[in-house]
Design a protein around this motif. Structure first.
Motif, PDB file in Angstrom:
ATOM      1  N   LEU A   1       0.809  -1.220   0.000  1.00  0.00           N
ATOM      2  CA  LEU A   1       0.000   0.000   0.000  1.00  0.00           C
ATOM      3  C   LEU A   1       0.841   1.268   0.000  1.00  0.00           C
ATOM      4  CD1 LEU A   1      -2.520  -1.010   2.816  1.00  0.00           C
ATOM      5  CD2 LEU A   1      -2.831  -1.266   0.338  1.00  0.00           C
ATOM      6  N   PHE A   2       0.233   2.337  -0.502  1.00  0.00           N
ATOM      7  CA  PHE A   2       0.758   3.681  -0.320  1.00  0.00           C
ATOM      8  C   PHE A   2      -0.400   4.658  -0.398  1.00  0.00           C
ATOM      9  CE2 PHE A   2       0.998   3.164  -4.926  1.00  0.00           C
ATOM     10  CZ  PHE A   2       0.609   4.398  -5.426  1.00  0.00           C
ATOM     11  N   VAL A   3      -0.186   5.836   0.157  1.00  0.00           N
ATOM     12  CA  VAL A   3      -1.184   6.901   0.122  1.00  0.00           C
ATOM     13  C   VAL A   3      -0.658   7.974  -0.820  1.00  0.00           C
ATOM     14  CG1 VAL A   3      -2.466   8.597   1.481  1.00  0.00           C
ATOM     15  CG2 VAL A   3      -1.831   6.396   2.509  1.00  0.00           C
ATOM     16  N   GLY A   4      -1.510   8.436  -1.723  1.00  0.00           N
ATOM     17  CA  GLY A   4      -1.038   9.416  -2.693  1.00  0.00           C
ATOM     18  C   GLY A   4      -2.134  10.295  -3.239  1.00  0.00           C
ATOM     19  N   ILE A   5      -1.722  11.128  -4.158  1.00  0.00           N
ATOM     20  CA  ILE A   5      -2.602  12.076  -4.840  1.00  0.00           C
ATOM     21  C   ILE A   5      -2.493  11.803  -6.330  1.00  0.00           C
ATOM     22  CG2 ILE A   5      -2.967  14.510  -5.409  1.00  0.00           C
ATOM     23  CD1 ILE A   5      -1.603  15.084  -2.634  1.00  0.00           C
ATOM     24  N   GLN A   6      -3.630  11.650  -6.983  1.00  0.00           N
ATOM     25  CA  GLN A   6      -3.648  11.495  -8.432  1.00  0.00           C
ATOM     26  C   GLN A   6      -3.825  12.861  -9.069  1.00  0.00           C
ATOM     27  OE1 GLN A   6      -6.729   8.419  -9.090  1.00  0.00           O
ATOM     28  NE2 GLN A   6      -5.175   7.528 -10.410  1.00  0.00           N
ATOM     29  N   PRO A   7      -2.989  13.188 -10.034  1.00  0.00           N
ATOM     30  CA  PRO A   7      -3.180  14.458 -10.737  1.00  0.00           C
ATOM     31  C   PRO A   7      -4.364  14.349 -11.700  1.00  0.00           C
ATOM     32  CG  PRO A   7      -1.456  13.213 -11.792  1.00  0.00           C
ATOM     33  CD  PRO A   7      -1.870  12.420 -10.570  1.00  0.00           C
ATOM     34  N   PRO A   8      -4.903  15.469 -12.115  1.00  0.00           N
ATOM     35  CA  PRO A   8      -5.978  15.411 -13.115  1.00  0.00           C
ATOM     36  C   PRO A   8      -5.414  14.950 -14.464  1.00  0.00           C
ATOM     37  CG  PRO A   8      -5.338  17.684 -12.705  1.00  0.00           C
ATOM     38  CD  PRO A   8      -4.585  16.838 -11.718  1.00  0.00           C
ATOM     39  N   PRO A   9      -6.263  14.423 -15.336  1.00  0.00           N
ATOM     40  CA  PRO A   9      -5.799  13.947 -16.651  1.00  0.00           C
ATOM     41  C   PRO A   9      -5.062  15.029 -17.452  1.00  0.00           C
ATOM     42  CG  PRO A   9      -8.060  13.241 -16.266  1.00  0.00           C
ATOM     43  CD  PRO A   9      -7.689  14.166 -15.140  1.00  0.00           C
ATOM     44  N   GLU A  10      -5.435  16.289 -17.265  1.00  0.00           N
ATOM     45  CA  GLU A  10      -4.777  17.368 -18.004  1.00  0.00           C
ATOM     46  C   GLU A  10      -3.287  17.431 -17.684  1.00  0.00           C
ATOM     47  OE1 GLU A  10      -7.476  18.368 -15.692  1.00  0.00           O
ATOM     48  OE2 GLU A  10      -8.768  17.612 -17.276  1.00  0.00           O
ATOM     49  N   THR A  11      -2.935  17.085 -16.464  1.00  0.00           N
ATOM     50  CA  THR A  11      -1.527  17.115 -16.073  1.00  0.00           C
ATOM     51  C   THR A  11      -0.745  16.079 -16.867  1.00  0.00           C
ATOM     52  OG1 THR A  11      -2.071  17.931 -13.864  1.00  0.00           O
ATOM     53  CG2 THR A  11       0.078  16.884 -14.132  1.00  0.00           C
ATOM     54  N   PHE A  12      -1.297  14.878 -16.994  1.00  0.00           N
ATOM     55  CA  PHE A  12      -0.629  13.850 -17.788  1.00  0.00           C
ATOM     56  C   PHE A  12      -0.486  14.320 -19.232  1.00  0.00           C
ATOM     57  CE2 PHE A  12      -0.761  10.078 -20.549  1.00  0.00           C
ATOM     58  CZ  PHE A  12       0.415   9.467 -20.135  1.00  0.00           C
ATOM     59  N   GLN A  13      -1.537  14.913 -19.768  1.00  0.00           N
ATOM     60  CA  GLN A  13      -1.486  15.373 -21.160  1.00  0.00           C
ATOM     61  C   GLN A  13      -0.401  16.431 -21.351  1.00  0.00           C
ATOM     62  OE1 GLN A  13      -2.984  13.747 -23.544  1.00  0.00           O
ATOM     63  NE2 GLN A  13      -3.808  12.437 -21.946  1.00  0.00           N
ATOM     64  N   GLN A  14      -0.145  17.239 -20.322  1.00  0.00           N
ATOM     65  CA  GLN A  14       0.907  18.250 -20.409  1.00  0.00           C
ATOM     66  C   GLN A  14       2.298  17.638 -20.212  1.00  0.00           C
ATOM     67  OE1 GLN A  14      -0.904  20.607 -17.367  1.00  0.00           O
ATOM     68  NE2 GLN A  14      -1.722  22.089 -18.830  1.00  0.00           N
ATOM     69  N   LEU A  15       2.379  16.553 -19.459  1.00  0.00           N
ATOM     70  CA  LEU A  15       3.664  15.894 -19.224  1.00  0.00           C
ATOM     71  C   LEU A  15       4.070  14.975 -20.369  1.00  0.00           C
ATOM     72  CD1 LEU A  15       3.377  14.915 -15.458  1.00  0.00           C
ATOM     73  CD2 LEU A  15       4.946  16.590 -16.451  1.00  0.00           C
ATOM     74  N   LEU A  16       3.100  14.356 -21.006  1.00  0.00           N
ATOM     75  CA  LEU A  16       3.381  13.356 -22.032  1.00  0.00           C
ATOM     76  C   LEU A  16       4.387  13.829 -23.081  1.00  0.00           C
ATOM     77  CD1 LEU A  16       2.717  10.495 -22.963  1.00  0.00           C
ATOM     78  CD2 LEU A  16       0.819  11.444 -24.267  1.00  0.00           C
ATOM     79  N   PRO A  17       4.275  15.045 -23.614  1.00  0.00           N
ATOM     80  CA  PRO A  17       5.254  15.467 -24.633  1.00  0.00           C
ATOM     81  C   PRO A  17       6.691  15.560 -24.103  1.00  0.00           C
ATOM     82  CG  PRO A  17       3.323  16.890 -24.669  1.00  0.00           C
ATOM     83  CD  PRO A  17       3.199  16.014 -23.458  1.00  0.00           C
ATOM     84  N   LEU A  18       6.866  15.665 -22.803  1.00  0.00           N
ATOM     85  CA  LEU A  18       8.209  15.764 -22.223  1.00  0.00           C
ATOM     86  C   LEU A  18       8.834  14.404 -21.951  1.00  0.00           C
ATOM     87  CD1 LEU A  18       7.376  18.284 -19.346  1.00  0.00           C
ATOM     88  CD2 LEU A  18       7.934  18.826 -21.711  1.00  0.00           C
ATOM     89  N   MET A  19       8.018  13.375 -21.872  1.00  0.00           N
ATOM     90  CA  MET A  19       8.453  12.069 -21.377  1.00  0.00           C
ATOM     91  C   MET A  19       9.069  11.228 -22.492  1.00  0.00           C
ATOM     92  SD  MET A  19       5.276  11.567 -18.704  1.00  0.00           S
ATOM     93  CE  MET A  19       5.719   9.939 -18.139  1.00  0.00           C
ATOM     94  N   HIS A  20      10.303  11.607 -22.861  1.00  0.00           N
ATOM     95  CA  HIS A  20      11.057  10.893 -23.898  1.00  0.00           C
ATOM     96  C   HIS A  20      12.504  11.383 -23.837  1.00  0.00           C
ATOM     97  CE1 HIS A  20      11.590  14.388 -26.519  1.00  0.00           C
ATOM     98  NE2 HIS A  20      10.410  14.757 -26.061  1.00  0.00           N
ATOM     99  N   GLY A  21      13.323  10.777 -24.637  1.00  0.00           N
ATOM    100  CA  GLY A  21      14.679  11.297 -24.810  1.00  0.00           C
ATOM    101  C   GLY A  21      15.746  10.723 -23.902  1.00  0.00           C
ATOM    102  N   VAL A  22      15.390   9.739 -23.078  1.00  0.00           N
ATOM    103  CA  VAL A  22      16.392   9.092 -22.233  1.00  0.00           C
ATOM    104  C   VAL A  22      16.386   7.604 -22.584  1.00  0.00           C
ATOM    105  CG1 VAL A  22      17.173   8.603 -19.896  1.00  0.00           C
ATOM    106  CG2 VAL A  22      16.045  10.791 -20.387  1.00  0.00           C
ATOM    107  N   PRO A  23      17.411   7.151 -23.303  1.00  0.00           N
ATOM    108  CA  PRO A  23      17.453   5.738 -23.682  1.00  0.00           C
ATOM    109  C   PRO A  23      17.372   4.826 -22.451  1.00  0.00           C
ATOM    110  CG  PRO A  23      19.158   6.981 -24.840  1.00  0.00           C
ATOM    111  CD  PRO A  23      18.571   7.898 -23.809  1.00  0.00           C
ATOM    112  N   GLY A  24      16.516   3.824 -22.540  1.00  0.00           N
ATOM    113  CA  GLY A  24      16.394   2.848 -21.463  1.00  0.00           C
ATOM    114  C   GLY A  24      15.496   3.259 -20.313  1.00  0.00           C
ATOM    115  N   ALA A  25      14.972   4.477 -20.336  1.00  0.00           N
ATOM    116  CA  ALA A  25      14.062   4.917 -19.265  1.00  0.00           C
ATOM    117  C   ALA A  25      12.721   4.199 -19.422  1.00  0.00           C
ATOM    118  CB  ALA A  25      13.860   6.423 -19.312  1.00  0.00           C
ATOM    119  N   ARG A  26      12.120   3.829 -18.299  1.00  0.00           N
ATOM    120  CA  ARG A  26      10.780   3.240 -18.297  1.00  0.00           C
ATOM    121  C   ARG A  26       9.812   4.349 -17.868  1.00  0.00           C
ATOM    122  NH1 ARG A  26      13.973  -0.025 -15.508  1.00  0.00           N
ATOM    123  NH2 ARG A  26      12.882   0.322 -13.541  1.00  0.00           N
TER     124      ARG A  26
END
Length: 179
Positions: free
Chosen positions: A4-29
């Motif tokens: 278990l863990f306790v957390g906060i989920q961001p709104p979907p808009e946050t993911f949509q804004q992050l998605l274009p940044l999430m690349h460019g590091v070989p081997g990153a998951r």
């Protein structure tokens, strides 16, 4: 056993804004939308009785909605190798205050108090030793500044480890007062 863990989920808009940044590091998951969260307290593996006790404590959690924003990026390392890339969270204090409340609740359920300093962040990618380099990603995204979003719910997550990374399931949600 429950992980278990306790957390906060961001709104979907946050993911949509992050998605274009999430690349460019070989081997990153890179994290999927369902994996993006801000951890308030990692609990770990507990038996059913403790899991129920924690859920009962969280039923009594009281907090008012507050706004946070993702700003800047960074990395954690393990033994000198990049381990994770993350987006920072501002302001820190509302989250730190909520973290301390939840930590005290976990202690009342028999868990040890969190010993590590709390650094609010959202993990964007996990990395093995062969991943990298990360310096271009960090430089390119150092000025990350996303619009604020309101934290009006805290979630108790159950985590299942798989070959494709962790799968998170919402076990319970705890709304803020006035939300």
């Amino acid at each position: 056993m429950y992980r278990l863990f306790v957390g906060i989920q961001p709104p979907p808009e946050t993911f949509q804004q992050l998605l274009p940044l999430m690349h460019g590091v070989p081997g990153a998951r890179w994290q999927q939308e369902s994996q993006l969260h801000i951890t308030l307290r990692f609990i770990g593996e507990v038996d059913g009785d403790i899991a129920r006790d924690i859920a009962g404590e969280l039923d009594r959690l009281r907090f008012h909605p507050f706004a946070i924003a993702l700003q800047g990026v960074g990395m954690f390392d393990a033994r000198g190798y990049p381990d994770a890339l993350w987006a920072g969270v501002e302001p820190h204090e509302p989250l730190a205050h909520l973290h301390r409340k939840i930590d005290r609740m976990c202690v009342r359920c028999g868990l040890a108090s969190e010993r590590r300093a709390y650094l609010p962040h959202m993990t964007l990618a996990r990395m093995g030793r062969a991943a990298g380099p990360v310096t271009p990603f960090l430089a390119e995204n150092a000025g990350l500044s996303l619009p604020a979003f309101t934290v009006s719910t805290v979630t108790l997550f159950e985590s299942h480890l798989s070959h494709n990374g962790a799968i998170y399931r919402q076990a319970a949600q705890y709304p803020a007062q006035g939300s």
